[in-house]
Design a protein around this motif. Structure first.
Motif, mmCIF file in Angstrom:
data_model
loop_
_atom_site.group_PDB
_atom_site.id
_atom_site.type_symbol
_atom_site.label_atom_id
_atom_site.label_comp_id
_atom_site.label_asym_id
_atom_site.label_seq_id
_atom_site.Cartn_x
_atom_site.Cartn_y
_atom_site.Cartn_z
ATOM 1 N N ASP A 2 -2.987 -4.792 -3.380
ATOM 2 C CA ASP A 2 -1.615 -4.690 -2.880
ATOM 3 C C ASP A 2 -0.769 -3.813 -3.797
ATOM 4 N N VAL A 3 -0.973 -3.958 -5.101
ATOM 5 C CA VAL A 3 -0.221 -3.144 -6.055
ATOM 6 C C VAL A 3 -0.519 -1.662 -5.843
ATOM 7 N N VAL A 48 5.612 -7.594 -0.830
ATOM 8 C CA VAL A 48 4.438 -7.174 -0.063
ATOM 9 C C VAL A 48 4.225 -8.087 1.139
ATOM 10 N N MET A 49 4.507 -9.385 0.990
ATOM 11 C CA MET A 49 4.168 -10.370 2.017
ATOM 12 C C MET A 49 5.285 -10.597 3.034
ATOM 13 N N ASP A 105 5.140 -5.609 6.876
ATOM 14 C CA ASP A 105 4.985 -5.976 5.465
ATOM 15 C C ASP A 105 5.647 -4.942 4.556
ATOM 16 N N GLY A 106 5.729 -5.290 3.278
ATOM 17 C CA GLY A 106 6.434 -4.432 2.337
ATOM 18 C C GLY A 106 5.825 -3.054 2.183
ATOM 19 N N ILE A 107 4.504 -2.955 2.289
ATOM 20 C CA ILE A 107 3.844 -1.652 2.164
ATOM 21 C C ILE A 107 4.186 -0.776 3.350
ATOM 22 N N GLY A 118 10.431 -7.708 7.448
ATOM 23 C CA GLY A 118 10.406 -6.263 7.264
ATOM 24 C C GLY A 118 11.182 -5.486 8.305
ATOM 25 N N LEU A 119 11.123 -5.906 9.556
ATOM 26 C CA LEU A 119 11.826 -5.182 10.617
ATOM 27 C C LEU A 119 13.334 -5.267 10.434
#
Length: 220
Positions: free
Chosen positions: A74-75, A41-42, A47-49, A22-23
Motif C-alpha cells: 500500500d505504501v 489508504v482504506m 480508496d486513498g490510492i 473517497g468519493l
C-alpha cells in the motif's frame, strides 16, 4: 480516528475538512482549494490510492498518505500514485504534525497548480540552471525540458533542486531524506526511490543516474 485527528489538528491551528469516504473527498477537492490532503489508504468507495491518482490528474497539492502498519504494498502504491510522503497507523499526533509542516514548507517552493498555469517557455536569466535541454528557473520555480514546461509536485521540485545544486555529485538517500523530507531519524528510503522514479518519467529516464550502493546523481 478521523474525528480524533480533526480535533487534534484543529488544536494546532489547522482548518480541517473531513470526508468519510473517497468519493465525498473527491467532490470536496473539486469544490474547494486545499493546502494539503491526508488520504487514508482504506477509504470506502474510492480508496486513498485511487483518490490520489484522481487528484494528481488535476493538481500538485501536497498529499500525505496514511497506511496500516506493515502494508508495504500500500505504501509503494500510494507513493507511485503521486503521494509525497506517508505515515503508518497508529500515528502520534506530533509525528503527523511534523510531516504536515514539512510538506507545507516544501509547498512554498512551487505554485500548487497544474501545467496549464505555467509559462510555455523559460526565458534566459542568471537564475536559470541548464543541463542539456533541462532548464530550471530557480526564481520562478519553473522547470522545462526542450522548452516545454514540466509540472512537478513541491517534493519533486525540491529533490530536483538538491540535485541541481550539486550536479555530478552523488547524493545518498539518507541525505535526501534529511534535506527534503526533514527526517531527523532514519526514514523509509522508498519515498526517495519512488520520487526519483517519478522525476525520471517526467524529465527523461537517463537524467538522474543511480550509483549502486550509494544513491543518485544528476548527469552534468
Amino acid at each position: 480516528m478521523r474525528r480524533a485527528f480533526t480535533v487534534a489538528l484543529e488544536r494546532y491551528g489547522y482548518a480541517m475538512t473531513a470526508a468519510a469516504d473517497g468519493l465525498t473527498g473527491l467532490e470536496l477537492f473539486r469544490e474547494r482549494e486545499f493546502d494539503l490532503l491526508i488520504l487514508d489508504v482504506m477509504l470506502p468507495g474510492l480508496d486513498g490510492i485511487g483518490l490520489c491518482r484522481r487528484v494528481r490528474e488535476a493538481s500538485l497539492v501536497p498529499v500525505l498518505m496514511m497506511s496500516a502498519r506493515g502494508d508495504g504494498l500500500d505504501v509503494v502504491a500510494g507513493l507511485e500514485a503521486g503521494a509525497d510522503d506517508y505515515v503508518v497507523k497508529p500515528v502520534d499526533t506530533y509525528v503527523l504534525v511534523a510531516r504536515i509542516r514539512s510538506l507545507l514548507r516544501r509547498a512554498t517552493y512551487a505554485p500548487v497548480s497544474g501545467p496549464q498555469s505555467q509559462p510555455a517557455s523559460v526565458e534566459p536569466a542568471d537564475e536559470v540552471l541548464t543541463f542539456g535541454d533541462l532548464a530550471i528557473d530557480t526564481a520562478g520555480m519553473v522547470v522545462s525540458v526542450a522548452g516545454r514546461p514540466v509540472a512537478l509536485t513541491p517534493t519533486e521540485l525540491k529533490v530536483l533542486l538538491e540535485f541541481a545544486a550539486r550536479p555530478g555529485v552523488v547524493l545518498e538517500r539518507h541525505t535526501l531524506l534529511r534535506d527534503v523530507w526533514d527526517y531527523g531519524w532514519d526514514g523509509d528510503s522508498r519515498v526517495v526511490d519512488l520520487c526519483v522514479q517519478r522525476l525520471r518519467r517526467k524529465l527523461g529516464r537517463d537524467r538522474i543516474e543511480t550509483v549502486r550502493g550509494f544513491g543518485y546523481k544528476l548527469r552534468r
